[in-house]
Design an enzyme around this catalytic site. Structure first.
Site, PDB file in Angstrom:
ATOM      1  CG  HIS A  37      -1.756  -0.982   1.344  1.00 28.74           C
ATOM      2  ND1 HIS A  37      -1.642  -2.130   2.322  1.00 28.74           N
ATOM      3  CD2 HIS A  37      -3.125  -1.300   0.722  1.00 28.74           C
ATOM      4  CE1 HIS A  37      -2.795  -2.910   2.352  1.00 28.74           C
ATOM      5  NE2 HIS A  37      -3.497  -2.379   1.308  1.00 28.74           N
ATOM      6  CG  MET A 184       4.423  -7.505   0.709  1.00 30.12           C
ATOM      7  SD  MET A 184       4.833  -6.012   1.775  1.00 30.12           S
ATOM      8  CE  MET A 184       6.742  -6.316   1.935  1.00 30.12           C
ATOM      9  CB  SER A 186      -4.257  -7.174   4.397  1.00 31.94           C
ATOM     10  OG  SER A 186      -4.042  -5.633   3.723  1.00 31.94           O
TER      11      SER A 186
END
Ligand code: PAF
Length: 283
Positions: A37, A184, A186
């Site tokens: 992000h 990557m 969450s």
């Protein structure tokens, strides 16, 4: 950093900020921020005078059996990370703010909604496109940044921007990976240490496809077979899909000429992970 919770406040802040002719870059997120992000935030910062980020776990893109309730949320940590990145505006609305009672308007990119993740997550992309359209109306950015990690989302948002004539430039940033190659996400936070090791199979399989492709193989069925073979060697990983598609239309490719998207989704334990690479044949 100015934190806004209502659409009205967000729109006023954005209009005020842009009044002096400044460019506003926007990064929509569901929070639980990681380096992926932050790379999008930095890309917006590099291109624009001002950066807005939204944090909203969008219920409309989760099916009833999915992880909406348990999706990782840590607003205080996210806010501090964004402050450090010099974000100007943070939009963090509530669910009723975005979906008022009896909200009945949906935005769907019909031909793309049921491809890749849309096939195994019916209604997912309708939820994504609806929230992104709402956010674009509220934030009114000049530019929006998305990650290549969800390549189908990118193709669908690109089509929505074109079809609905949003005056928004789409910027797509490369996948950010952990040192060992895991993309990557969450949702990586859900993985046990053992599952974390097993999850690497997705990227390993994509590297295998890339290497077979580099060796001259152009038949998508054979390339997919090479990828699936790596996945099947890890019995704890349950494949959802392994596909090679056109990155814009998400249609299957029969012969790889130009650019093709190799996309995989698989469950590691109960966690569903996605990953992809782009391969480039001769145009
Ligand atoms: O990619 C995401 O995190 C979400 O799908 C998005 C674009 C923020 C919409 O909820």
């Amino acid at each position: 950093m100015n934190i806004l919770n209502t659409s009205e406040d967000m729109r006023s802040a954005s209009r005020l900020a842009r009044r002096s002719g400044k460019c506003l870059g926007f990064v929509p997120t569901m929070g639980a921020l990681h380096e992926g992000h932050l790379s999008l935030v930095r890309a917006a910062r590099a291109r624009c005078d001002l950066v807005a980020v939204s944090i909203f776990v969008n219920p409309a893109q989760f099916a009833p059996n999915e992880d909406f309730a348990s999706y990782p949320r840590d607003f205080d940590r996210d806010r501090e990370l964004l402050k450090k990145e010099g974000v100007d505006l943070l939009f963090a609305p509530s669910v009723p703010e975005i979906y008022p009672d009896a909200a009945a308007t949906w935005v769907t990119v019909e031909t793309l909604a049921n491809r890749l993740c849309g096939k195994s997550r019916p209604g997912h992309f309708r939820g994504v496109v609806t929230i992104v359209a709402k956010l674009f109306h509220i934030v009114e950015p000049d530019l929006a940044v998305f990650g290549q990690k969800d390549a189908a989302q990118v193709a669908i948002i690109r089509r929505m921007i074109r079809d609905l004539k949003f005056p928004v430039e789409l910027v797509v940033c490369p996948i950010v990976r952990e040192a060992d190659g895991l993309a990557m996400s969450s949702r990586n936070a859900y993985l046990t240490p053992q599952e974390r090791r097993q999850a690497l199979t997705l990227y390993r399989s994509l590297l295998e496809v890339q290497s077979v492709f580099a060796g001259g193989e152009r038949d998508p069925t054979k390339l997919i077979g090479a990828g699936k073979k790596i996945i099947s060697a890890e019995p704890q990983v349950r494949l959802d899909y392994y596909e090679i598609v056109d990155p814009e239309t998400l249609e299957f490719v029969t012969q790889i000429g130009g650019s093709a998207l190799v996309a995989v989704a698989a469950f590691v334990g109960t966690t569903r992970l996605i990953d992809n690479i782009l391969i480039q044949g001769n145009p």
